[in-house]
Design a protein around this motif. Structure first.
Motif, PDB file in Angstrom:
ATOM      1  N   LYS A   1      -7.991   6.086  -1.934  1.00  0.00           N
ATOM      2  CA  LYS A   1      -8.772   5.010  -1.319  1.00  0.00           C
ATOM      3  C   LYS A   1      -9.412   4.133  -2.402  1.00  0.00           C
ATOM      4  O   LYS A   1      -9.360   2.900  -2.353  1.00  0.00           O
TER       5      LYS A   1
ATOM      6  N   ASP B   1      -9.432   9.104  -6.117  1.00  0.00           N
ATOM      7  CA  ASP B   1      -8.792   9.240  -4.806  1.00  0.00           C
ATOM      8  C   ASP B   1      -8.003   7.979  -4.498  1.00  0.00           C
ATOM      9  O   ASP B   1      -8.193   6.939  -5.113  1.00  0.00           O
TER      10      ASP B   1
ATOM     11  N   GLN C   1       1.153   4.254  -3.259  1.00  0.00           N
ATOM     12  CA  GLN C   1       0.923   5.688  -3.119  1.00  0.00           C
ATOM     13  C   GLN C   1       1.584   6.468  -4.264  1.00  0.00           C
ATOM     14  O   GLN C   1       1.016   7.413  -4.813  1.00  0.00           O
TER      15      GLN C   1
ATOM     16  N   LYS D   1       0.833  -1.203   0.000  1.00  0.00           N
ATOM     17  CA  LYS D   1       0.000   0.000   0.000  1.00  0.00           C
ATOM     18  C   LYS D   1       0.869   1.254   0.000  1.00  0.00           C
ATOM     19  O   LYS D   1       0.590   2.221  -0.713  1.00  0.00           O
TER      20      LYS D   1
ATOM     21  N   TRP E   1      -6.698   2.139  -4.260  1.00  0.00           N
ATOM     22  CA  TRP E   1      -6.210   1.011  -3.468  1.00  0.00           C
ATOM     23  C   TRP E   1      -7.228  -0.119  -3.458  1.00  0.00           C
ATOM     24  O   TRP E   1      -6.887  -1.290  -3.606  1.00  0.00           O
ATOM     25  N   LYS E   2      -8.482   0.254  -3.349  1.00  0.00           N
ATOM     26  CA  LYS E   2      -9.537  -0.762  -3.319  1.00  0.00           C
ATOM     27  C   LYS E   2      -9.562  -1.521  -4.649  1.00  0.00           C
ATOM     28  O   LYS E   2      -9.646  -2.744  -4.686  1.00  0.00           O
TER      29      LYS E   2
END
Lengths: 243, 820, 270
Positions: free
Chosen positions: B614, B612, B578, B574, B617-618
């Protein structure tokens, strides 16, 4: 009398009618003769137990009885006055509330625990007062465990059955094949054929195999007969129902 | 009364007649009951549904998206599940690498998950002698403690450098970084990657293009591909991509047809399906490439603008005050078609026509990396092939050679090194004795060299990750032998492979379908980053190696633990991801009508579609991907970091490496500098070994560390494997000379070893060459693989590539004799 | 319910041998999809089962003019010859009515529960597309395939010993597609909604699957290609699997090259 007979067995000077009567008389006499009676007793001694074994003991031996992990009151759940969520004008629609179709058209069959917990979610506020519900919530809903139900109507592995084709296209009622399961308050024992491994409901509860109601048995002949009756004989091609 | 009594006695006397009556009564009664009829019916049903034939449980069908990590190809997969069970692997249609299709190995992947007999089900400790497979299960705690103790003890004795790790994970994966970081933190320079063409591609990118990232090929937009032995249809690069592209090239409805010339000594799938098959003698590909260059230069077919502006070393030039002949003159002098024809066995006409076709094409690409590219390449050949690309100037253009770019992942914080480690890191790592290119080539063979020759460094503990070097290293079995002399071997393999069987401790990883993982794929013409997610919950007591490394570091403590500021592998991934988000470029969606190569030919990038972090990443965590077509193709100067930003026909970098090297490879007679592509010919005399053995790879036979899934065994012909015998392909002419017929058993012997195989007569095999399939001959795993066929790696490695020091597996002189 | 006239489908397959790379993914996808069993010795081709079988042929020319071509061979799903003559070879010999030609799909079925294992059909099939189960495939008696039964699909019945099996054109996928269509209130399937596992898996997209009776389907267009042929056409088995190859020697080997047979197969000939 014995001596009066000629080799052909006919009494001289008598007509065919009389000869028949005489024959019957002789037969009756034989029947009531002691040796025949004794024979009959032996015959009956073979026949009656065989019938008893075949009709009573055999079915009892052939099927093993298993009780379901817990009771489920279909009648209660099907009553819109008690369970307001279960709506629908027809009984089939109400069945489909829990026994639903997935988006891909496949049939869920016996609902997973998630369906139960949609309503029975809170162990502090049970919906009813039954012990069953307590068991359901404490044992299964809380632990997210599936209830190991025994399926009465599961066809063997070689059979492909599309519920949606029969319900949505064929407009059949659930009861046509499953009978009045929705009116049961108590789940009957699950009976499994010790030889074939099938549920008893496939052959039918009646050991004779005779059929009174459409739901009495769910064998290939029943499917084929119904297809024929409804003018869908093309669906009797082997591959339609076998996989 | 008397009469009654008589009757009664009569009744009791069971005479024959009465007994028959009784029996008839019974029979009639039985017949009138359902018993016989139901029994017959049930028995019939019983035979139709034998109870021991499994009935697969049905349920809700779902699909889990992920990536296949069985090879470096990064194909997208979709695992079809019923309830908790995975029942099928399918190719993803929404994926840029393999829109729809999959290679057979990827398709058979479930058998690598569910086959209980090949899996390690828990941590294991060796109890019997090595390779007997006698292990005892132990808990993760015990296993980790044992390894921690070993590492701590070696460190305290100042022997941290004797811990060696062999890493087979995807080169860009986070778990791979973790292993590298772990080795550094404990103080060992011996982090070793397995040999593969990735190394040589990186080397040639650096030496000639001056690029730190490996070159990639925009094959989809190319109209002419000159392939030097690349198994385009055998699993080269990303197999899903290549096979799919091949279908596009060959489709009647599509005009994107590319002409493909294949240089290979055997009528492989690629050679047969190519437009032209050029069967050059094995090992002479470099000469052929330079012969083609000769024709292109002499006939003035090269791209003059490009060569004059963007390359160095082509013309006569001055180097350190000395006049130096250029690439042009040396090639023109030494590689005329007649001489090359003599070396390669390819007629001068064919060389000339190939050169003309290549130089005359709009977007020609010459590619290299033999077979699947899972073994090291010949650096000289790579350089010669790329010289061809420079001659046409089809570099940094759509349909040409592109300079790759790694995905812009965030850097992890630098590992901390304590005193012990920094002391230990001063010692150099294992190095192959005469290797010039140690930076780029795999040093796996140095382990065997060091141990067997006994003059090298000590190897005390060997950690093996996601690989099976005991089976795959083409060194004639040297590595396998050296394993016996390593005091402590730890395998992290999810399978009981050959190397794991030699291990003292096994800390099994999940299989690729049970874990979170990530990958890059540098061979693509777009930067790519993908993630896997567990398709099924782990079946056994296994652990993700990434997490195990973190736990180990924690148990070792100190700076090693500080080097891992994450609790799990997922956390580390993770934090890297980024960077992808921060670059504000790239897409995670794929539309079949907008392939990455379309973006490249249009010269536009993809529209960034991550809103975004989030969400990004999902998406990635659910088996998603990130890709970005190489957008910098218009700017040559940015790419070429070589002196004056030019492509170097004569590599200044290689020159300085050779000068710095202590063991200088001998110069040859042609007065060619060693730092330019040149053909040397074989050094050793092949006396006693009149034939040559060439291993070949098949797409439907796993040639690496994995066993072949049984479904793939179905697709093997019985002229490749029959019973326990594998076949070598021999030309009927050669067979006749040895009086061999189809199916004969022969002994193939090289200087390194000997193998017993059967003969398959194949017209597509070059005379004088023995072609042996690669991937057979496992001495581990289960009934589907164990003892089936011969492993050609056990014959290879008599010759060494002078620049990389690695085994020259593409050249093995052998002799054959009929087995008695 | 109204009877649908003239809507009968005739599913067929076109395999482009120019695109086929011989990778074998079709075989693996087929086996995985259809619960085909595995044996420790798959090299025993008389016992090994492969509904989709890959054959390798070469032009027989010496080095270096040798060329290789691959033939993926599913069940050909032979048809009636349309003149009231013969039937699919296997169907006409089956003594147990375990295999039949479905006039509504054109698919030749194989019912394992019905098969008595006489292997007459296996002998009758000119394409060697039928396989006999000499042993139980996946069962508790098979320790060597331990655990692998976990990937069995519930859509296809695992076979027991003593029965014949063969390619079914992934009939369960037709059922899957139909069930989905019914859920979406449709009766007819769109093109490619029902395709076989091999068609889907082929990475080179060499296989096309569709309804030969539907002129809009790609298969109907592809079979008009001049390089289209069928295997052993002279036997008049009317296969529903077509091949395309631009190479003459390949077409010749398919036995479609008798002097009076050099003609493209047109839609009318089907």
């Amino acid at each position: 009398m014995e001596n009066q007979r000629d080799p052909s067995g006919k009494t001289p000077g008598q007509g065919p009618l009389l000869s028949l009567i005489n024959k019957i008389k002789a037969l009756v006499k034989t029947i009531f003769s002691s040796s025949f009676k004794i024979g009959l007793v032996y015959f009956a001694a073979g026949l009656v137990p065989a019938l008893i074994i075949g009709w009573l003991f055999f079915p009892a031996l052939l099927y093993s009885k298993q009780t379901q992990p817990m009771n489920f009151n279909h009648a209660l759940h099907m009553d819109p006055e008690i369970v307001s969520e279960i709506q629908g004008d027809t009984e089939t629609e109400r069945c489909l509330y829990c026994h639903s179709f997935r988006n891909d058209g496949t049939f869920t069959g016996i609902p997973e625990i998630g369906v139960c917990s949609e309503c029975h979610k809170d162990d502090d506020f049970p919906l009813g007062e039954s012990e069953e519900e307590e068991l359901l919530i404490n044992e299964y809903v809380t632990n997210k465990r599936e209830i190991p139900w025994l399926s009465y109507s599961r066809q063997p592995d070689c059979v492909y059955f599309s519920h949606i084709a029969h319900i949505e296209l064929g407009k059949l009622e659930c009861t046509t094949c499953h009978g009045n399961r929705g009116k049961n308050q108590v789940l009957p024992a699950y009976e499994k054929n010790r030889i074939s491994g099938y549920s008893r409901n496939i052959w039918g509860k009646k050991i004779s195999g005779l059929k009174k109601d459409t739901w009495d048995s769910m064998k290939m002949d029943d499917c084929a007969a119904c297809h024929k009756e409804k003018g869908h004989e093309e669906n009797n091609a082997c591959f339609t129902c076998h996989k | 009364m008397g009469s009654d009594k008589k009757k009664f006695t009569e009744l009791l006397s069971v005479n024959r007649r009465n007994f028959i009556k009784f029996a008839i009564g019974g029979a009639v009664g039985t017949g009138l009951s359902p018993l016989p009829w139901k029994l017959i019916d049930d028995t019939a049903i019983f035979t139709q549904n034998l109870p021991w034939v499994p009935v697969p449980e049905t349920g809700k069908f779902t699909k889990v998206r992920s990536h296949c990590t069985l090879c470096p190809g990064a194909c997208g997969i979709e695992v079809r599940k019923v309830g908790d069970r995975a029942v099928k692997i399918e190719g993803r249609t929404d994926h840029p690498v393999n829109p729809g299709g999959l290679c057979p190995l990827g398709m058979g992947g479930l058998q690598l998950l569910y086959n209980e007999n090949i899996r390690c089900k828990s941590p294991l400790k060796r109890v019997g002698s090595r390779s007997t497979g006698e292990f005892e299960p132990l808990s993760w705690d015990e296993a980790l403690r044992a390894l921690t103790h070993q590492i701590l003890e070696l460190r305290s004795n100042g022997k941290a450098g004797s811990i060696v790790a062999i890493d087979g994970y995807n080169s860009g994966s986070t778990v791979s970084l973790m292993i590298k970081r772990f080795m550094k933190a404990i103080g060992s320079n011996n982090y070793i990657r397995l040999p593969s063409m990735e190394g040589e591609t990186a080397a040639v990118s650096k030496l000639m293009y001056g690029s730190d990232t490996p070159v990639a090929y925009d094959l989809e937009n190319s109209d002419f591909i000159l392939s030097f032995g690349c198994g385009l249809l055998e699993g080269w690069g990303a197999p899903g991509r290549l096979l799919n592209t091949w279908g596009l090239w060959r489709s009647a409805e599509n005009r994107e047809n590319a002409t493909i010339y294949q240089v290979e000594p055997r009528a492989s799938n690629t050679a047969s399906k190519a437009d032209k098959w050029i069967p050059a003698r094995p090992g002479t590909e470099t000469a052929l490439a330079l012969g083609i260059a000769n024709v292109i230069i002499r006939e003035n077919l090269y791209n003059k603008t490009y060569v004059e502006n963007c390359t160095a070393g082509f013309f006569e030039h001055e180097a350190e005050g000395i006049k130096q002949r250029g690439f042009r003159d040396i090639i023109v002098e030494n590689y005329n078609p007649d001489r090359v024809s003599e070396i390669t066995g390819i007629g001068p006409d064919m060389i000339i026509s190939t050169a003309r076709a290549f130089a005359g094409a709009k977007t020609p690409i010459a590619i290299c990396g033999k077979g699947k590219g899972t073994l090291n390449g010949d650096i000289n050949e790579f350089m010669a092939v790329h010289a061809l690309n420079a001659l046409t100037g089809n570099i940094n253009r759509p349909g040409g050679v592109l300079i790759g770019a790694r995905p812009p992942l965030s850097e992890l914080p630098a590992p901390e090194v304590d005193e012990i480690a920094s002391e230990s890191l001063k010692k150099p790592g294992l190095t192959l004795g005469n290797a010039v290119l140690k930076e780029y080539s795999s040093q796996t063979s140095a382990i065997a060299e060091s141990i067997l020759k006994g003059d090298g460094q000590e190897v005390d503990t060997l950690l093996v990750f996601s690989s099976n070097p005991a089976f795959t290293i083409p060194d004639g079995g040297d590595f396998y032998q050296s394993l016996a002399k390593i005091p402590f071997i730890v395998s992290f393999s999810p399978y009981l492979d050959e190397t794991a069987m030699m291990a003292d401790l096994i800390l099994p990883d999940h299989t690729y379908l049970e874990k979170i993982d990530d990958m890059e794929c540098p061979s693509l013409q777009y930067s790519f980053y993908g993630m896997t997610q567990p398709a099924v919950a782990p079946l056994y007591d296994t652990r993700n190696t990434g997490d195990v490394i973190i736990r180990l570091a924690e148990m070792i403590g100190g700076t090693t633990a500080n080097s891992f500021p994450f609790k799990t592998l997922e956390e580390a991934i993770k934090s890297r991801v980024q960077g992808l988000f921060d670059c504000k470029e790239g897409s995670g969606k794929y539309n079949p009508s907008d392939t990455p190569s379309k973006f490249i030919s249009a010269g536009t990038g993809v529209t960034p579609d991550f809103k975004d972090f989030k969400g990004m990443w999902k998406q990635l965590k659910n088996g998603g991907f990130w890709y970005n077509p190489l957008s910098h193709i218009k700017n040559n100067a940015d790419i070429f970091n070589a002196p004056e930003s030019k492509f170097e026909f004569m590599s200044s970098r290689l020159k300085s490496l050779i000068e710095a090297s202590t063991a200088k490879p001998a110069s040859d007679t042609l007065e060619e500098p060693l730092y330019m592509p040149h053909f040397r010919g074989s050094e050793k005399s092949d006396e006693g070994y009149p034939l040559m053995m060439i291993p070949y790879e098949m797409i439907n036979l796993s040639s690496g560390w994995l066993p072949n899934p049984p479904y793939l065994n179905k697709s093997l012909f019985d002229s490749q494997l029959k019973g326990d015998d594998s076949f070598v392909e021999i030309n009927p002419e050669t067979a006749l000379a040895y009086k061999l017929k189809e199916g004969d058993k022969i002994q193939v012997t090289s200087a390194k070893g000997s193998a017993s195989v059967r003969v398959h007569l194949f017209d597509g095999a070059m005379p004088g060459v023995v072609f042996m399939p690669m991937g057979f001959g496992h001495m581990a795993y289960d009934d589907f693989s164990f003892g089936k066929g011969c492993n050609p790696n056990r014959l290879m490695g008599a010759n060494i590539d002078p620049l990389s020091g690695q085994p020259a597996w593409w050249y093995t002189p052998v002799k054959i004799s009929k087995a008695i | 319910m109204e009877k649908r006239e003239g809507h009968d489908n005739k599913y067929g397959m076109v395999i482009d041998l120019d695109k086929c790379t011989g990778c074998g993914t079709c075989m693996v996808a087929c086996a995985a999809e259809n619960n085909v069993t595995v044996r420790a010795d798959e090299s025993d081709k008389e016992r090994s089962i492969a509904w989709m079988q890959l054959y390798k042929i070469d032009n027989g020319r010496p080095f270096p003019d040798t060329e290789v071509c691959y033939f993926p061979r599913p069940c050909m799903h032979c048809d009636e010859d349309g003149r009231g003559g013969h039937h699919s070879p296997c169907v006409s010999v089956c003594v147990a009515t375990a295999t039949e030609l479905d006039p509504h799909t054109g698919i030749v079925s194989q019912i394992y529960a019905r098969c008595i294992g006489c292997r007459y059909c296996q002998a009758a099939c000119p394409y060697h597309a039928r396989y006999f189960n000499w042993w139980d495939g996946y069962s508790s008696f098979k320790p060597f395939s331990k655990g692998m039964e976990r990937s069995l699909s519930p859509e296809v019945s695992p076979r027991m010993r003593g029965v014949i099996e063969k390619c079914t054109f992934c009939h369960h996928r037709l059922m899957r597609a139909k069930t989905k269509a019914y859920a979406e209130n449709r009766r007819d399937l769109r093109e490619y909604e029902y395709i076989t596992a091999c068609t889907e898996a082929c990475p080179a997209r060499a296989i096309t699957f569709g309804d030969l009776n539907n002129p809009d389907h790609m298969v109907s267009r592809l079979i008009k290609n001049k390089n289209t042929f069928r295997l052993l056409e002279k036997l008049n088995t009317q296969p529903k699997v077509y091949y395309i190859s631009s190479k003459e020697w390949v077409r010749k080997l398919a036995d479609n090259y008798l002097p009076d047979q050099i003609k493209p197969v047109s839609g009318n000939d089907i």
